[in-house]
Design a protein around this motif. Structure first.
Motif, short mmCIF file in Angstrom:
data_model
loop_
_atom_site.label_atom_id
_atom_site.label_comp_id
_atom_site.label_asym_id
_atom_site.label_seq_id
_atom_site.Cartn_x
_atom_site.Cartn_y
_atom_site.Cartn_z
N SER A 157 2.60 8.55 8.31
CA SER A 157 3.71 9.02 7.48
C SER A 157 4.73 7.91 7.24
CB SER A 157 4.39 10.21 8.16
OG SER A 157 5.48 10.69 7.40
N VAL A 158 5.23 7.88 6.00
CA VAL A 158 6.26 6.92 5.60
C VAL A 158 7.33 7.70 4.83
CG1 VAL A 158 6.76 4.94 4.09
CG2 VAL A 158 4.72 4.94 5.52
N PRO A 159 8.62 7.47 5.07
CA PRO A 159 9.66 8.21 4.34
C PRO A 159 9.52 8.07 2.83
CG PRO A 159 10.62 6.97 6.17
CD PRO A 159 9.19 6.53 6.05
N CYS A 160 9.79 9.16 2.14
CA CYS A 160 9.69 9.14 0.68
C CYS A 160 10.71 8.18 0.07
CB CYS A 160 9.90 10.55 0.14
SG CYS A 160 9.67 10.68 -1.65
N ALA A 161 11.84 7.99 0.76
CA ALA A 161 12.87 7.09 0.24
C ALA A 161 12.40 5.65 0.16
CB ALA A 161 14.13 7.19 1.12
N ALA A 162 11.30 5.35 0.85
CA ALA A 162 10.77 3.98 0.79
C ALA A 162 9.98 3.72 -0.48
CB ALA A 162 9.88 3.71 2.01
N GLN A 163 9.74 4.77 -1.28
CA GLN A 163 9.01 4.59 -2.55
C GLN A 163 9.80 3.63 -3.45
OE1 GLN A 163 6.50 7.36 -5.62
NE2 GLN A 163 8.38 8.22 -4.79
N TYR A 164 9.10 2.78 -4.16
CA TYR A 164 9.66 1.73 -5.01
C TYR A 164 10.29 0.60 -4.19
CZ TYR A 164 9.40 5.75 -8.14
OH TYR A 164 8.97 6.84 -8.82
N LEU A 165 10.22 0.70 -2.86
CA LEU A 165 10.79 -0.34 -2.01
C LEU A 165 9.68 -0.97 -1.16
CD1 LEU A 165 14.10 1.48 -1.00
CD2 LEU A 165 13.82 -0.31 -2.72
N ASP A 166 9.67 -0.65 0.14
CA ASP A 166 8.70 -1.28 1.04
C ASP A 166 7.74 -0.25 1.64
OD1 ASP A 166 10.64 -0.01 2.51
OD2 ASP A 166 10.83 -1.58 4.02
N ALA A 167 7.37 0.78 0.87
CA ALA A 167 6.49 1.84 1.39
C ALA A 167 5.14 1.27 1.83
CB ALA A 167 6.29 2.93 0.33
N VAL A 168 4.58 0.36 1.08
CA VAL A 168 3.28 -0.20 1.44
C VAL A 168 3.36 -0.97 2.75
CG1 VAL A 168 1.45 -1.78 0.74
CG2 VAL A 168 2.51 -0.28 -0.96
N GLN A 169 4.40 -1.78 2.91
CA GLN A 169 4.55 -2.53 4.16
C GLN A 169 4.72 -1.59 5.34
OE1 GLN A 169 7.46 -5.70 4.20
NE2 GLN A 169 7.82 -5.47 6.41
N LEU A 170 5.53 -0.54 5.19
CA LEU A 170 5.73 0.43 6.27
C LEU A 170 4.43 1.14 6.62
CD1 LEU A 170 9.18 1.99 5.28
CD2 LEU A 170 8.70 0.34 7.11
N THR A 171 3.61 1.38 5.61
CA THR A 171 2.32 2.03 5.85
C THR A 171 1.42 1.12 6.67
OG1 THR A 171 2.50 3.22 3.75
CG2 THR A 171 0.32 3.09 4.77
N LEU A 172 1.37 -0.16 6.32
CA LEU A 172 0.56 -1.11 7.08
C LEU A 172 1.03 -1.20 8.53
CD1 LEU A 172 0.26 -3.95 4.40
CD2 LEU A 172 -1.54 -2.36 5.12
N GLU A 173 2.32 -1.22 8.71
CA GLU A 173 2.86 -1.28 10.07
C GLU A 173 2.55 0.00 10.84
OE1 GLU A 173 6.66 -4.22 8.97
OE2 GLU A 173 6.97 -2.07 9.32
N GLY A 174 2.59 1.14 10.13
CA GLY A 174 2.25 2.40 10.78
C GLY A 174 0.80 2.46 11.22
N ILE A 175 -0.10 1.98 10.39
CA ILE A 175 -1.52 1.93 10.76
C ILE A 175 -1.72 1.03 11.97
CG2 ILE A 175 -3.80 1.16 10.00
CD1 ILE A 175 -3.08 2.06 7.19
N ASP A 176 -1.08 -0.11 11.94
CA ASP A 176 -1.21 -1.06 13.06
C ASP A 176 -0.69 -0.44 14.36
OD1 ASP A 176 -1.53 -3.93 14.11
OD2 ASP A 176 0.57 -3.48 14.56
N ASP A 177 0.44 0.22 14.30
CA ASP A 177 1.03 0.84 15.48
C ASP A 177 0.11 1.93 16.03
OD1 ASP A 177 2.90 1.32 17.46
OD2 ASP A 177 4.09 2.69 16.23
N ALA A 178 -0.41 2.76 15.12
CA ALA A 178 -1.29 3.86 15.55
C ALA A 178 -2.58 3.33 16.17
CB ALA A 178 -1.60 4.75 14.36
N ARG A 179 -3.16 2.32 15.59
CA ARG A 179 -4.41 1.76 16.13
C ARG A 179 -4.18 1.17 17.53
NH1 ARG A 179 -8.43 1.20 12.03
NH2 ARG A 179 -9.60 -0.16 13.44
N ARG A 180 -3.05 0.54 17.72
CA ARG A 180 -2.76 -0.04 19.04
C ARG A 180 -2.56 1.07 20.09
NH1 ARG A 180 1.75 -2.24 19.40
NH2 ARG A 180 2.63 -1.99 17.31
N MET A 181 -1.93 2.18 19.69
CA MET A 181 -1.73 3.28 20.64
C MET A 181 -3.07 3.89 21.04
SD MET A 181 1.50 3.38 21.22
CE MET A 181 1.64 4.93 22.09
N VAL A 182 -3.99 4.01 20.09
CA VAL A 182 -5.31 4.58 20.39
C VAL A 182 -6.08 3.67 21.33
CG1 VAL A 182 -7.55 5.21 19.41
CG2 VAL A 182 -5.43 5.93 18.27
#
Length: 442
Positions: A157-182
């Motif tokens: 999940s990425v905040p909707c307010a990040a749309q048109y800003l850094d939503a893609v970067q936040l998504t990549l960071e979220g995937i990385d964080d989740a994979r490390r937790m697993v």
């Protein structure tokens, strides 16, 4: 259907009502539930009862001959029978509630054991997992593990307010964080297909299938979509909660005066669905507007997913309420609705409400198109209660707990690479006027 508890919370099943002490009534109850095993002290009686313990009355009549003498053995048996009847009535008044309670508890454990056997063969798939991250991650993991869950659909999940800003970067960071937790947890494993999910279950691992919550995580780019797939994302919600994108309208709108935003699924949105079909990604549509849902159902070449949703008939105030005609179309598409069995809007759902919603979806869409999401801790009691209903046999429960979503994943994988690669870009006019961080094309 059997009677189900109707209290607001998922409480212990088998609550026993107090019985009246009326002997006649309890004797009748005894005939109805004669299969209950009573304690030995209730069923054992003395072989002999002393004379005089129960007095008989006889009317003297000189004109009548004296009654024949009853053999002592027959009289003793008769007295024993009378005393037995009295003792049974007393036992029913005092002992049967305990007997019923023990029987109910025993039946609940038997049903839970039955559910455990089924889940040993087929994984229980949670359709929407949003764990606490950081130090509290182990708590979220323990909750699902203790609830017999075998696989999780985890949307990043990425905040909707990040749309048109850094939503893609936040998504990549979220995937990385989740994979490390697993990877820190040896009992969890990341999977990318239906076969891998089933193999993880066979190995005793908790399977994790990653996805993205909201099309704004893609930056309106098919290239980003393909990159997310290469990182392991296997499903995408076309819109997040109240988060309309330049190519797909959400069910909740806060931007009615923005003429640049769509009210349905645009042509580019259709291309996104088709490209996801080509990649073998599951398209999730539960938070689309109703017109956008219908477009997606008509365009999709593979089954769709509605995750953490509810039928509008039983929960009209929900943000992911699905009308009946969408449910009917979903059955034609072959998709599945992962039902939120935790709450309707702000109201917590009772066990009775959850089962009613499950049966409603089954009646409209069919048993092949319903799954579970939203409340792992309540699944054991929910499934144990369903096991009481003859409508829900072993095969039907296996479909509900995970068989349907595994089937859909497999059908989506079969459609992979059957469509041509799309190189389309979103029209510039669709993103004009927004503070979109995009280098202008030359």
């Amino acid at each position: 259907m059997n009677t189900m508890p109707n209290h607001a919370d998922f409480m212990e099943l088998g609550t026993i009502h107090q019985h009246q002490s009326n002997c006649k009534q309890h004797c009748f109850v005894f005939t109805e539930i004669a299969d209950i095993d009573l304690p030995p002290e209730i069923t054992k009686f003395p072989e002999k009862i002393k004379n005089g313990s129960i007095h008989s009355y006889s009317k003297k009549d000189g004109m009548s001959p004296p009654p024949p003498k009853v053999p002592k053995s027959r009289r003793s048996r008769k007295i024993i029978a009378i005393v037995a009847g009295l003792l049974v009535c007393v036992a029913l008044a005092a002992g049967i509630p305990l007997g019923l309670q023990l029987r109910s508890s025993s039946l609940l454990e038997a049903r839970l054991a039955f559910i455990r056997r089924l889940l040993a063969e087929s994984p229980l798939v949670e359709g929407y997992w949003a764990p606490q991250m950081g130090a509290n991650f182990s708590k979220s993991y323990a909750e699902v593990r203790n609830s017999m869950v075998g696989a999780l659909l985890w949307p990043i999940s990425v905040p909707c307010a990040a749309q048109y800003l850094d939503a893609v970067q936040l998504t990549l960071e979220g995937i990385d964080d989740a994979r490390r937790m697993v990877k820190k947890n040896k009992d969890m494993v990341i999977v990318e297909s239906a076969d891998e999910m089933e193999q993880a279950h066979t190995d005793g691992k908790l399977a994790i299938l990653f996805g993205l919550e909201g099309g704004h995580t893609l930056g309106s780019s098919l290239a980003v979509l393909r990159s997310m797939y290469s990182l392991g994302a296997r499903f995408v919600s076309l819109t997040g909660l109240g988060c309309t994108t330049p190519w797909a309208s959400a069910s909740i709108r806060t931007d009615f005066f923005d003429e640049n935003l769509p009210s349905t699924l645009t042509n580019f949105g259709e291309v996104v669905v088709q490209e996801m079909n080509r990649l073998g990604m599951l398209v999730e549509i539960s938070r689309l507007s109703e017109p956008a849902m219908m477009v997606a159902l008509n365009v999709a070449k593979a089954p769709l997913l509605l995750s953490n949703a509810l039928p509008a008939n039983s929960c009209n105030g929900s943000t992911a309420a699905v009308p009946d005609h969408i449910l009917s179309a979903l059955s034609q598409n072959g998709g599945v609705l992962m039902l939120n069995v935790e709450r309707c809007g702000e109201k917590a759902m009772s066990l009775k409400d959850a089962i009613a919603a499950i049966n409603y979806i089954r009646a409209i869409a069919g048993v092949d198109h319903v799954g579970l999401s939203g409340s792992p801790k309540n699944y054991p009691l929910l499934l144990a209660e369903l096991a009481r209903d003859r409508l829900w046999g072993s095969a039907a429960i296996k479909k509900l707990v995970g068989g349907n979503i595994v089937r859909v994943l497999r059908e989506v994988e079969v459609s992979k690479n059957r469509l041509p690669l799309s190189e389309d870009w979103i029209p510039l006019e669709a993103i004009e006027g927004n503070a979109y961080c995009r280098y202008p094309e030359t």
